[in-house]
Design a protein around this motif. Structure first.
Motif, short mmCIF file in Angstrom:
data_model
loop_
_atom_site.label_atom_id
_atom_site.label_comp_id
_atom_site.label_asym_id
_atom_site.label_seq_id
_atom_site.Cartn_x
_atom_site.Cartn_y
_atom_site.Cartn_z
N ILE A 15 -66.24 -18.80 5.80
CA ILE A 15 -67.37 -18.71 4.86
C ILE A 15 -68.41 -17.47 5.35
CG2 ILE A 15 -69.19 -19.94 3.98
CD1 ILE A 15 -67.70 -22.50 5.46
N PHE A 16 -68.55 -16.65 4.57
CA PHE A 16 -69.31 -15.35 4.85
C PHE A 16 -70.53 -15.50 4.13
CE2 PHE A 16 -64.74 -14.18 4.35
CZ PHE A 16 -64.51 -13.07 5.51
N LYS A 17 -71.62 -14.57 4.72
CA LYS A 17 -72.95 -14.76 4.55
C LYS A 17 -73.25 -14.72 3.07
CE LYS A 17 -74.40 -13.46 8.83
NZ LYS A 17 -75.23 -12.29 9.79
N ASP A 18 -72.35 -13.76 2.12
CA ASP A 18 -72.47 -13.69 0.88
C ASP A 18 -72.31 -14.76 0.06
OD1 ASP A 18 -72.87 -10.83 1.11
OD2 ASP A 18 -70.75 -10.53 0.60
N PRO A 19 -73.32 -15.49 -0.80
CA PRO A 19 -73.01 -16.87 -1.41
C PRO A 19 -71.85 -16.75 -2.01
CG PRO A 19 -74.95 -15.94 -1.92
CD PRO A 19 -74.50 -15.02 -1.10
N GLY A 20 -70.93 -17.87 -1.82
CA GLY A 20 -69.80 -18.15 -2.78
C GLY A 20 -68.66 -17.50 -2.27
N ARG A 21 -68.79 -16.60 -1.28
CA ARG A 21 -67.58 -15.87 -0.73
C ARG A 21 -67.14 -16.49 0.58
NH1 ARG A 21 -67.79 -10.39 2.64
NH2 ARG A 21 -65.50 -9.98 2.39
N ARG A 22 -65.92 -17.09 0.20
CA ARG A 22 -64.85 -17.86 1.08
C ARG A 22 -63.74 -17.41 1.03
NH1 ARG A 22 -68.73 -21.89 -0.98
NH2 ARG A 22 -69.51 -22.95 0.95
N ILE A 36 -58.57 -6.93 7.90
CA ILE A 36 -58.48 -5.46 7.80
C ILE A 36 -59.38 -5.17 6.44
CG2 ILE A 36 -57.06 -3.32 6.98
CD1 ILE A 36 -56.93 -4.44 9.85
N LYS A 37 -59.36 -5.96 5.45
CA LYS A 37 -60.15 -5.74 4.18
C LYS A 37 -61.41 -6.54 3.79
CE LYS A 37 -56.09 -4.78 1.63
NZ LYS A 37 -54.85 -4.99 0.64
N GLU A 38 -61.82 -7.59 4.59
CA GLU A 38 -62.84 -8.60 4.24
C GLU A 38 -63.81 -8.59 5.45
OE1 GLU A 38 -62.96 -9.56 1.00
OE2 GLU A 38 -61.09 -9.18 0.48
N TRP A 39 -63.38 -8.22 6.71
CA TRP A 39 -64.18 -8.46 7.59
C TRP A 39 -65.34 -7.68 7.65
CZ3 TRP A 39 -62.57 -12.66 9.40
CH2 TRP A 39 -63.11 -13.11 10.78
N PRO A 40 -66.68 -8.27 8.15
CA PRO A 40 -67.94 -7.58 7.85
C PRO A 40 -68.13 -6.32 8.89
CG PRO A 40 -68.22 -9.65 9.00
CD PRO A 40 -66.90 -9.52 8.52
N SER A 41 -67.34 -6.10 10.00
CA SER A 41 -67.26 -5.01 11.03
C SER A 41 -65.83 -4.85 11.27
CB SER A 41 -68.32 -5.07 11.85
OG SER A 41 -67.97 -6.25 12.92
N ASP A 42 -65.54 -3.71 11.78
CA ASP A 42 -64.32 -3.54 12.31
C ASP A 42 -64.27 -3.04 13.64
OD1 ASP A 42 -65.49 -0.82 12.13
OD2 ASP A 42 -63.91 0.06 10.92
N ASP A 43 -65.27 -3.63 14.64
CA ASP A 43 -65.37 -3.42 15.92
C ASP A 43 -65.47 -4.91 16.64
OD1 ASP A 43 -68.01 -3.72 15.20
OD2 ASP A 43 -68.85 -1.84 16.22
N GLY A 44 -65.83 -4.65 18.11
CA GLY A 44 -65.88 -6.06 18.73
C GLY A 44 -64.63 -6.35 19.18
N GLU A 45 -64.66 -6.70 20.51
CA GLU A 45 -63.56 -7.10 21.46
C GLU A 45 -62.60 -8.32 20.78
OE1 GLU A 45 -63.74 -7.94 25.62
OE2 GLU A 45 -65.34 -6.31 25.66
N ASN A 76 -66.77 -16.07 15.26
CA ASN A 76 -68.00 -16.19 15.79
C ASN A 76 -68.63 -14.95 16.28
OD1 ASN A 76 -69.67 -18.15 17.17
ND2 ASN A 76 -69.04 -17.19 19.27
N GLU A 77 -67.99 -13.98 16.59
CA GLU A 77 -68.33 -12.82 17.26
C GLU A 77 -69.07 -11.99 16.02
OE1 GLU A 77 -66.45 -9.33 19.68
OE2 GLU A 77 -65.49 -9.21 17.65
N ALA A 78 -68.35 -11.96 14.68
CA ALA A 78 -68.89 -11.40 13.75
C ALA A 78 -70.17 -12.03 13.07
CB ALA A 78 -67.87 -11.07 12.42
N GLY A 79 -70.20 -13.32 13.10
CA GLY A 79 -71.43 -14.16 12.39
C GLY A 79 -70.72 -14.71 11.07
N VAL A 80 -69.58 -15.07 10.98
CA VAL A 80 -68.92 -15.44 9.97
C VAL A 80 -68.52 -16.99 10.14
CG1 VAL A 80 -66.72 -15.22 8.45
CG2 VAL A 80 -67.65 -13.41 9.17
#
Length: 87
Positions: A15-22, A36-45, A76-80
């Protein structure tokens, strides 16, 4: 090397921060696509670990359970928000 992208995982609902985006992840292919296509950031361990876990499952070096755990940590790391669905 043949990649198996059809391996099923126990469902994870993202469940992403954008309303209705799941997204509902049911296979390693859906998990890889989300990362690869939907993640809010492409870094982080944890993100990188989840991408590696996808590849490892595709080549038979890791289990779908390991992938699912990696996705939950990356979310959890990305806040999703992630809801783990067990059958």
């Amino acid at each position: 090397m043949k990649l198996d992208m059809s391996t099923e995982i126990d469902q994870v609902v993202l469940i992403f921060k954008d309303p209705g985006r799941r997204l509902i992840l049911r296979t390693v292919h859906e998990a890889a696509n989300a990362l690869i296509k939907e993640w809010p950031s492409d870094d982080g361990e944890e993100f990188l670990s989840a991408v590696k876990a996808c590849l490892d499952v595709m080549i038979g070096k890791a289990s779908s359970t390991e992938l699912r755990s990696a996705i939950l940590r990356a979310a959890n790391e990305a806040g999703v928000a992630a809801v783990a669905v067990l059958h």
